[in-house]
Design a protein around this motif. Structure first.
Motif, short mmCIF file in Angstrom:
data_model
loop_
_atom_site.label_atom_id
_atom_site.label_comp_id
_atom_site.label_asym_id
_atom_site.label_seq_id
_atom_site.Cartn_x
_atom_site.Cartn_y
_atom_site.Cartn_z
N SER A 4 0.92 -0.98 0.01
CA SER A 4 -0.09 -0.08 -0.09
C SER A 4 0.89 1.25 0.14
CB SER A 4 -1.05 -0.03 1.16
OG SER A 4 -0.29 -0.12 2.38
N GLU A 5 2.12 1.09 0.37
CA GLU A 5 3.00 2.31 0.19
C GLU A 5 3.56 2.45 -1.02
OE1 GLU A 5 6.04 1.56 3.29
OE2 GLU A 5 4.81 1.00 4.59
N HIS A 6 3.48 1.63 -2.07
CA HIS A 6 4.06 2.03 -3.46
C HIS A 6 2.87 2.10 -4.27
CE1 HIS A 6 7.61 0.34 -1.44
NE2 HIS A 6 8.38 0.90 -2.27
N THR A 7 3.44 2.95 -5.35
CA THR A 7 2.05 3.30 -6.44
C THR A 7 3.04 3.04 -7.72
OG1 THR A 7 2.76 5.54 -6.45
CG2 THR A 7 0.76 4.97 -5.38
N GLY A 8 2.31 2.83 -8.65
CA GLY A 8 2.91 2.49 -10.00
C GLY A 8 3.15 1.09 -10.36
N TRP A 9 2.45 0.28 -9.72
CA TRP A 9 2.63 -1.19 -9.89
C TRP A 9 2.33 -1.42 -11.55
CZ3 TRP A 9 4.77 -4.14 -6.13
CH2 TRP A 9 4.70 -3.94 -4.77
N PHE A 10 3.14 -2.39 -11.94
CA PHE A 10 2.85 -2.81 -13.23
C PHE A 10 3.52 -4.25 -13.44
CE2 PHE A 10 7.29 -1.17 -13.02
CZ PHE A 10 7.88 -2.02 -13.90
N LYS A 11 2.78 -4.95 -14.36
CA LYS A 11 3.23 -6.47 -14.88
C LYS A 11 4.09 -6.29 -16.43
CE LYS A 11 -1.36 -8.19 -13.63
NZ LYS A 11 -2.51 -8.93 -14.16
N SER A 12 4.58 -7.38 -16.38
CA SER A 12 5.54 -7.48 -17.67
C SER A 12 4.78 -7.54 -18.61
CB SER A 12 6.43 -8.95 -17.30
OG SER A 12 7.04 -8.92 -18.73
N SER A 13 5.31 -7.19 -19.76
CA SER A 13 4.66 -6.95 -21.09
C SER A 13 4.47 -8.51 -21.71
CB SER A 13 5.23 -6.44 -22.05
OG SER A 13 6.79 -6.89 -22.23
N TYR A 14 5.06 -9.59 -21.05
CA TYR A 14 5.25 -10.92 -21.29
C TYR A 14 4.16 -11.60 -20.45
CZ TYR A 14 9.71 -10.39 -23.40
OH TYR A 14 10.82 -10.04 -23.98
N SER A 15 3.28 -10.62 -19.52
CA SER A 15 2.20 -11.38 -18.85
C SER A 15 1.11 -11.57 -19.46
CB SER A 15 2.12 -10.94 -17.65
OG SER A 15 3.16 -10.82 -16.59
N GLY A 16 0.41 -12.67 -19.77
CA GLY A 16 -0.80 -12.63 -20.67
C GLY A 16 -1.91 -12.68 -19.67
N GLY A 17 -3.24 -12.57 -20.19
CA GLY A 17 -4.34 -12.38 -19.31
C GLY A 17 -4.79 -13.59 -18.55
N SER A 18 -4.33 -14.82 -19.21
CA SER A 18 -4.83 -15.89 -18.35
C SER A 18 -3.66 -16.73 -17.88
CB SER A 18 -5.30 -17.00 -19.46
OG SER A 18 -4.32 -17.37 -20.69
N GLN A 19 -2.56 -16.01 -17.86
CA GLN A 19 -1.65 -16.72 -16.91
C GLN A 19 -1.77 -16.58 -15.38
OE1 GLN A 19 1.89 -15.15 -18.45
NE2 GLN A 19 1.87 -16.57 -20.10
N ALA A 20 -1.67 -17.24 -14.58
CA ALA A 20 -1.83 -17.17 -13.30
C ALA A 20 -0.48 -17.01 -12.52
CB ALA A 20 -2.43 -18.74 -12.74
N GLU A 21 0.67 -17.16 -12.97
CA GLU A 21 2.09 -16.84 -12.47
C GLU A 21 2.40 -15.34 -12.87
OE1 GLU A 21 1.69 -19.25 -14.93
OE2 GLU A 21 1.31 -20.85 -13.56
N CYS A 22 1.59 -14.41 -12.54
CA CYS A 22 2.17 -12.84 -12.93
C CYS A 22 2.49 -12.29 -11.42
CB CYS A 22 0.99 -12.17 -13.29
SG CYS A 22 0.20 -12.77 -15.00
N LEU A 23 3.69 -11.67 -11.79
CA LEU A 23 4.12 -10.55 -10.98
C LEU A 23 4.04 -9.31 -10.99
CD1 LEU A 23 7.59 -12.43 -10.10
CD2 LEU A 23 5.56 -12.69 -8.69
N GLU A 24 3.64 -8.34 -10.26
CA GLU A 24 3.92 -6.97 -10.41
C GLU A 24 5.21 -6.31 -9.77
OE1 GLU A 24 -0.71 -6.05 -10.68
OE2 GLU A 24 0.07 -5.94 -8.99
N VAL A 25 5.74 -5.23 -10.47
CA VAL A 25 6.68 -4.66 -9.69
C VAL A 25 6.42 -3.22 -9.77
CG1 VAL A 25 9.21 -4.25 -10.08
CG2 VAL A 25 8.02 -6.35 -11.02
N ALA A 26 7.04 -2.59 -8.73
CA ALA A 26 6.92 -1.09 -8.64
C ALA A 26 8.08 -0.29 -8.62
CB ALA A 26 5.93 -0.72 -7.36
#
Length: 66
Positions: A4-26
């Protein structure tokens, strides 16, 4: 909680909509927080900038496989 302290989280452009193994980085001032995209209010791992770069390099070189 770190997520909650960080903003601007994003997923890799390699992450697909149906993949369950997605990470977000901020972007962080001194650390790189990483969290599970399915649990956005959950905890985040904190990497030093150098540690994150080393991790990405190891993945790109095939030394770490999912």
């Amino acid at each position: 909680m770190i997520s909650s302290e960080h903003t601007g989280w994003f997923k890799s452009s390699y992450s697909g909509g149906s993949q369950a193994e997605c990470l977000e980085v901020a972007p962080g001032p001194t650390t790189v927080p990483v969290r599970d995209s399915k649990t956005t209010d959950g905890p985040a791992l904190l990497f030093s900038a150098g540690g994150w770069t080393a991790f990405l390099t190891a993945v790109k070189e095939g030394r770490i496989k999912g």
